[in-house]
Design an enzyme around this catalytic site. Structure first.
Site, mmCIF file in Angstrom:
data_model
loop_
_atom_site.group_PDB
_atom_site.id
_atom_site.type_symbol
_atom_site.label_atom_id
_atom_site.label_comp_id
_atom_site.label_asym_id
_atom_site.label_seq_id
_atom_site.Cartn_x
_atom_site.Cartn_y
_atom_site.Cartn_z
ATOM 1 N N ASP A 154 44.153 85.831 -1.935
ATOM 2 C CA ASP A 154 45.355 85.972 -2.773
ATOM 3 C C ASP A 154 46.455 86.771 -2.086
ATOM 4 O OD1 ASP A 154 43.796 84.731 -4.828
ATOM 5 O OD2 ASP A 154 42.881 86.684 -5.202
ATOM 6 N N LYS A 169 49.023 83.096 0.793
ATOM 7 C CA LYS A 169 48.925 82.111 1.879
ATOM 8 C C LYS A 169 49.725 80.851 1.575
ATOM 9 C CE LYS A 169 44.357 82.064 1.870
ATOM 10 N NZ LYS A 169 44.030 83.281 1.136
#
Ligand code: IMP
Length: 431
Positions: free
Chosen positions: A13, A16
């Site tokens: 998280d 990306k």
């Protein structure tokens, strides 16, 4: 030509999705190499929001080949649903734009059932906090040599033999957990039904990728999760079941390690994690709450609230080494706007000693006390900055200190979810 691997350098998280999308515009092939539909990537393109779990982010950009590599575990029913939902949004997916490795192991409904039954049966402290999507049990079957793989869908006798082999194991496990035996005929029927939907995309990924590379095409390897969830180097057993670190891009697609030219680590300007497990810089106070609110820290797959804490330079220094990171992309700096002081963890104290790395034993990890360095915060907004000159001096100092402590330079700085709000220092795709 350069091939780039993108990996999360914390617990996942890190943001990306935006970076992969930004890079995928310049790549010819985008390949997933590990994980499954436990990942959640949100892409915003021309105001349209795309939510992807199993599909590589490249599918929403025309003219690219997207690849699901053998290092992934694939739920065929979920994939078909995901393809349908993307189609409704106007993106057509065809065998020319998507290829699935023939040796990819499948996630079956029995894997999800087992995953959830185990989590329910586990006492507090023994729960992993999985996404419940069958990822762990599917990888167990892969190394246990009882997976049904994509290629097995093409031949009925093989499919029956593979299913029977898997059920011999699963029915015994299910008995122990108080679950009904598997409905073998029902499972076979649904596999036969889904088979043509998957087989039309199946192919020798290892061969095609190597040919693409030889002909000078740019390949972007899209990681899921984060290096601290790696099965070997993460906070075991509170990890996912695949290798997440960059070396997996090679084994998870069938490329040689020399095919990787640049590893980009995605790093959030603070730390978060979902699920159980040690988290030395976790905050249980107002600062933690503020990070969660400002950063909108809720899981995309499960909707769970993410745990939040200060930036931990020890962990990122470590993951930059295990993934061979050449440069980082620092994300969500703007979430720190308005903090009077900001803390960075530079080491741990354990049993009177100072550590410069996270020990491997879970029991020791849980007892590590962070050693903090304090830095002055900034009141100005950094959101949407597109050059270093747009950033307040204290924010630049913070970024420079992070580079120093982790021993790795910033290649990209992302200052909002908008793709243009990115400061480029080094282009990972330089030839
Ligand atoms: P699993 O991958 O579903 O087996 O879950 C194992 C651990 O990895 C749990 O702590 C999950 O919350 C975490 N996890 C799995 N996928 C992601 C992800 O994409 N982002 C963040 N955490 C994840």
């Amino acid at each position: 030509m350069a091939n780039v691997v993108v990996v999360g350098a914390q617990w996942g998280d890190e943001g990306k999705g935006k970076i992969v999308d930004w890079l995928s515009e310049r790549a010819d092939v985008i390949a997933r190499f590990q994980g499954g539909h436990n990942a959640g990537h949100t892409l915003v393109i021309d105001g349209k929001v795309f939510k992807l779990n199993a599909l590589p982010s490249g599918v929403v950009r025309g003219g690219k080949l997207s690849v699901i590599g053998n290092g992934v575990v694939l739920d065929p029913w979920h994939l078909v649903k995901e393809i349908d939902s993307i189609r409704v949004q106007g993106v057509e997916i065809t065998p020319e734009t998507l290829m699935i490795a023939e040796n990819t192991p499948l996630i079956l409904p029995i894997h999800g059932e087992l995953d959830r039954a185990r989590e329910e049966a586990a006492s507090k402290g023994a729960k992993i906090g999985t996404t419940g999507r069958g990822i762990g049990p599917a990888y167990e079957d892969k190394v246990g040599r009882r997976s049904v793989r994509v290629a097995d869908l093409a031949d009925d006798a093989t499919l029956v033999a593979r299913v029977d082999r898997a059920l011999l194991h699963h029915d015994a496990l299910r008995r122990g957990l108080g679950l009904e035996p598997v409905d073998r005929d029902g499972l076979l029927a649904s596999l036969r039904e889904i088979a043509p939907e998957i087989l039309k995309y199946a192919g020798p990924v290892w061969k095609v990728l190597n040919e693409k590379r030889r002909s000078g095409k740019r390949i972007l390897f899209e990681g899921a999760q984060g290096a601290l969830l790696d099965i070997d180097f993460g906070t075991y057993p509170y990890v996912t079941s695949s290798n997440v670190i960059a070396g997996q891009a090679a084994t998870g697609t069938g490329m040689g390690p020399g095919a990787i030219d640049f590893v980009l680590g995605i790093v959030k300007a603070y730390t978060t994690r979902v699920g159980e497990g040690p988290f030395p810089t976790e905050l249980h106070d107002e600062d933690g709450q503020r990070l969660g609110e400002r950063g909108r820290e809720f899981g995309t797959v499960t909707g769970r609230k993410r745990r939040c804490g200060w930036f931990d330079a020890v962990l990122v220094r470590q993951t930059c080494v295990t993934s061979g990171v050449n440069g980082i992309s620092l994300t969500k700096l703007d979430v720190l706007d308005g903090f009077e002081t900001i803390r960075i963890c530079t080491g741990y104290e354990l049993d009177g000693a100072v550590l410069d790395h996270l020990p491997i034993a879970a029991e020791q990890q849980a007892r590590c006390t962070p050693i903090y360095e304090e830095m002055e915060g900034w009141t100005e907004s950094t959101e949407g900055a597109r050059s270093w000159n747009d950033l307040p001096g204290a924010a630049v100092k913070y970024v420079r200190r992070i580079e120093e402590l982790i021993g790795c330079p910033v290649a990209l700085l992302s200052t909002s979810p908008e793709r243009e709000d990115t400061i480029l220092v080094t282009d990972p795709f330089v030839d």
